[in-house]
Design a protein around this motif. Sequence first.
Motif, PDB file in Angstrom:
ATOM      1  N   MET A   1     -33.529  22.299 -31.751  1.00 45.45           N
ATOM      2  CA  MET A   1     -33.822  20.987 -30.987  1.00 45.45           C
ATOM      3  C   MET A   1     -34.876  20.476 -31.939  1.00 45.45           C
ATOM      4  N   ALA A   2     -34.709  18.983 -31.976  1.00 43.71           N
ATOM      5  CA  ALA A   2     -35.569  18.223 -32.795  1.00 43.71           C
ATOM      6  C   ALA A   2     -36.905  18.011 -32.307  1.00 43.71           C
ATOM      7  N   SER A   3     -38.000  17.838 -32.835  1.00 43.14           N
ATOM      8  CA  SER A   3     -39.250  17.691 -32.246  1.00 43.14           C
ATOM      9  C   SER A   3     -39.222  16.109 -31.620  1.00 43.14           C
ATOM     10  N   PRO A   4     -39.772  16.035 -30.526  1.00 39.47           N
ATOM     11  CA  PRO A   4     -39.850  14.573 -30.127  1.00 39.47           C
ATOM     12  C   PRO A   4     -40.973  13.517 -30.502  1.00 39.47           C
ATOM     13  N   THR A   5     -42.015  14.176 -31.246  1.00 42.84           N
ATOM     14  CA  THR A   5     -43.233  13.771 -31.639  1.00 42.84           C
ATOM     15  C   THR A   5     -43.501  13.781 -33.222  1.00 42.84           C
ATOM     16  N   GLY A   6     -42.721  14.556 -33.744  1.00 45.64           N
ATOM     17  CA  GLY A   6     -43.030  14.881 -35.201  1.00 45.64           C
ATOM     18  C   GLY A   6     -42.738  13.841 -36.076  1.00 45.64           C
ATOM     19  N   THR A   7     -43.442  13.566 -37.058  1.00 47.36           N
ATOM     20  CA  THR A   7     -43.073  12.569 -38.207  1.00 47.36           C
ATOM     21  C   THR A   7     -42.953  13.369 -39.631  1.00 47.36           C
ATOM     22  N   SER A   8     -42.725  12.632 -40.717  1.00 48.67           N
ATOM     23  CA  SER A   8     -42.586  13.155 -42.161  1.00 48.67           C
ATOM     24  C   SER A   8     -43.933  14.043 -42.470  1.00 48.67           C
ATOM     25  N   ASP A   9     -45.054  13.317 -42.039  1.00 47.77           N
ATOM     26  CA  ASP A   9     -46.165  13.829 -42.771  1.00 47.77           C
ATOM     27  C   ASP A   9     -47.024  14.420 -41.416  1.00 47.77           C
ATOM     28  N   ALA A  10     -46.361  14.578 -40.160  1.00 46.74           N
ATOM     29  CA  ALA A  10     -46.983  15.352 -39.204  1.00 46.74           C
ATOM     30  C   ALA A  10     -45.883  15.979 -38.246  1.00 46.74           C
ATOM     31  N   PRO A  11     -45.386  16.825 -39.068  1.00 44.47           N
ATOM     32  CA  PRO A  11     -44.070  17.564 -38.314  1.00 44.47           C
ATOM     33  C   PRO A  11     -44.039  18.037 -36.943  1.00 44.47           C
ATOM     34  N   PHE A  12     -45.327  18.301 -36.579  1.00 44.61           N
ATOM     35  CA  PHE A  12     -45.399  18.785 -35.083  1.00 44.61           C
ATOM     36  C   PHE A  12     -46.228  18.020 -34.001  1.00 44.61           C
ATOM     37  N   GLY A  13     -46.335  16.478 -34.666  1.00 46.99           N
ATOM     38  CA  GLY A  13     -47.266  15.822 -33.923  1.00 46.99           C
ATOM     39  C   GLY A  13     -48.552  15.766 -34.525  1.00 46.99           C
ATOM     40  N   ARG A  14     -49.595  15.188 -33.878  1.00 49.85           N
ATOM     41  CA  ARG A  14     -51.051  14.961 -34.528  1.00 49.85           C
ATOM     42  C   ARG A  14     -51.896  15.740 -33.519  1.00 49.85           C
ATOM     43  N   MET A  15     -51.696  15.714 -32.105  1.00 47.81           N
ATOM     44  CA  MET A  15     -52.880  16.289 -31.361  1.00 47.81           C
ATOM     45  C   MET A  15     -52.072  17.312 -30.560  1.00 47.81           C
ATOM     46  N   LEU A  16     -52.442  18.656 -30.887  1.00 50.28           N
ATOM     47  CA  LEU A  16     -51.918  19.733 -30.220  1.00 50.28           C
ATOM     48  C   LEU A  16     -52.771  20.448 -29.832  1.00 50.28           C
ATOM     49  N   THR A  17     -52.545  21.294 -28.695  1.00 53.05           N
ATOM     50  CA  THR A  17     -53.508  22.103 -27.966  1.00 53.05           C
ATOM     51  C   THR A  17     -52.934  23.508 -27.914  1.00 53.05           C
ATOM     52  N   ALA A  18     -53.547  24.537 -28.583  1.00 51.62           N
ATOM     53  CA  ALA A  18     -52.964  25.887 -28.249  1.00 51.62           C
ATOM     54  C   ALA A  18     -53.483  26.459 -26.738  1.00 51.62           C
ATOM     55  N   MET A  19     -52.438  26.401 -26.270  1.00 55.66           N
ATOM     56  CA  MET A  19     -52.525  26.486 -24.626  1.00 55.66           C
ATOM     57  C   MET A  19     -52.903  27.865 -23.980  1.00 55.66           C
ATOM     58  N   VAL A  20     -53.606  27.830 -22.745  1.00 53.34           N
ATOM     59  CA  VAL A  20     -53.929  29.259 -22.308  1.00 53.34           C
ATOM     60  C   VAL A  20     -52.743  29.567 -21.520  1.00 53.34           C
ATOM     61  N   THR A  21     -52.713  30.752 -21.303  1.00 53.86           N
ATOM     62  CA  THR A  21     -51.749  31.146 -19.944  1.00 53.86           C
ATOM     63  C   THR A  21     -52.395  31.546 -18.820  1.00 53.86           C
ATOM     64  N   PRO A  22     -51.999  30.726 -17.901  1.00 49.81           N
ATOM     65  CA  PRO A  22     -52.737  31.009 -16.287  1.00 49.81           C
ATOM     66  C   PRO A  22     -52.119  32.391 -15.810  1.00 49.81           C
ATOM     67  N   PHE A  23     -53.090  33.234 -15.422  1.00 49.15           N
ATOM     68  CA  PHE A  23     -52.621  34.530 -14.848  1.00 49.15           C
ATOM     69  C   PHE A  23     -53.339  34.499 -13.344  1.00 49.15           C
ATOM     70  N   THR A  24     -52.725  34.880 -12.416  1.00 48.56           N
ATOM     71  CA  THR A  24     -53.196  35.359 -11.204  1.00 48.56           C
ATOM     72  C   THR A  24     -54.253  36.170 -11.180  1.00 48.56           C
ATOM     73  N   GLN A  25     -54.996  36.476 -10.001  1.00 46.15           N
ATOM     74  CA  GLN A  25     -56.119  37.292 -10.183  1.00 46.15           C
ATOM     75  C   GLN A  25     -55.611  38.728 -10.192  1.00 46.15           C
ATOM     76  N   ASP A  26     -54.445  39.159  -9.931  1.00 45.83           N
ATOM     77  CA  ASP A  26     -54.018  40.398 -10.060  1.00 45.83           C
ATOM     78  C   ASP A  26     -53.363  40.524 -11.442  1.00 45.83           C
ATOM     79  N   GLY A  27     -53.437  39.610 -12.417  1.00 47.99           N
ATOM     80  CA  GLY A  27     -52.993  39.866 -13.807  1.00 47.99           C
ATOM     81  C   GLY A  27     -51.434  39.210 -14.135  1.00 47.99           C
ATOM     82  N   ALA A  28     -50.668  38.788 -13.077  1.00 41.63           N
ATOM     83  CA  ALA A  28     -49.305  38.303 -13.141  1.00 41.63           C
ATOM     84  C   ALA A  28     -49.495  36.903 -13.752  1.00 41.63           C
ATOM     85  N   VAL A  29     -48.318  36.463 -14.710  1.00 40.21           N
ATOM     86  CA  VAL A  29     -48.441  35.153 -15.201  1.00 40.21           C
ATOM     87  C   VAL A  29     -47.888  34.010 -14.174  1.00 40.21           C
ATOM     88  N   ASP A  30     -48.602  33.126 -13.972  1.00 33.06           N
ATOM     89  CA  ASP A  30     -48.687  32.132 -12.963  1.00 33.06           C
ATOM     90  C   ASP A  30     -47.812  31.002 -13.445  1.00 33.06           C
TER      91      ASP A  30
END
Length: 305
Positions: free
Chosen positions: A1-30
Amino acid sequence: MASPTGTSDAPFGRMLTAMVTPFTQDGAVDYEGVQRLAAYLVDEQRNDGLVVSGTTGESPTTTDAEKDRILRAVIEAVGDRATVVAGAGSNDTHHSVELARAAERAGAHGLLVVTPYYNKPPQEGLYRHFTAVADATGLPAMLYDIPARTGVPIETVTLIRLAQHPRIVAVKDAKGDLFAGSQVMAATDLAFYSGDDLVNLAWLSVGAAGFVSVVGHVAGADLASMIERYRSGNVAGALDVHRRLLSVVAGVMTRTQGAIATKAALRLIGQDAGHVRLPLVDATDEQIAMLRVDLVAGGLKLADS
């Protein structure tokens, strides 16, 4: 699938966040929380890309099945308007190849491949590891160079050699060697992304394409503005943003482990991203109190203000 925000000099976009994974209190993925957070980061914090299941996403403690479902949830939520990059690295080349293939099947736009950690391979081992993962799919790959965690840097000559691979297109740099990065950028077409919020503006000054940020969870719109100002020639304006966010960067990046601080910071601004999973532990009351001061000093609006 092609990147919707990439360019030739910024192939993944420019402002990216390395996203946390939300977990419930008992440790399951939310998974509903995963989708809410992804939408918030793209629609309100102006991220044009997200990295899913990186270290900040607590990837060492999520199963392959969980990684696949998290990735699919993010793609469903924002994949039409943001580049979704899947963490596919480990210290086992065979496992990394399988993660990369699973990410491609799920619809990821690209891969983040970290230097193998703990086993400290030589540079030839790094070269063969990265090329094996890049050969495994048709997706563009961003190498993640973070020797403080992995024990081994990707040396300049190795990066130049890896740049010859048609699908190795970028580097997330958390090594902090701007001179070495400048040498690689001068010798190759690799796009460099700052992987350390402490030196975001410094990386822009030597030609970085953008950021893969942790602070972007709470100040992504500000960081996007920094990039825009710098690229338009408004260096003084970019410096203003950099200086205003110093306390926020200190709070999120230097008080405790990044995922712990990030989830506490999100809660303070009214975006609850749940808990962390052992061996991480949630922020203490003292850490939260310090973080509150840091965020307010940086001009962020807290949920209870």
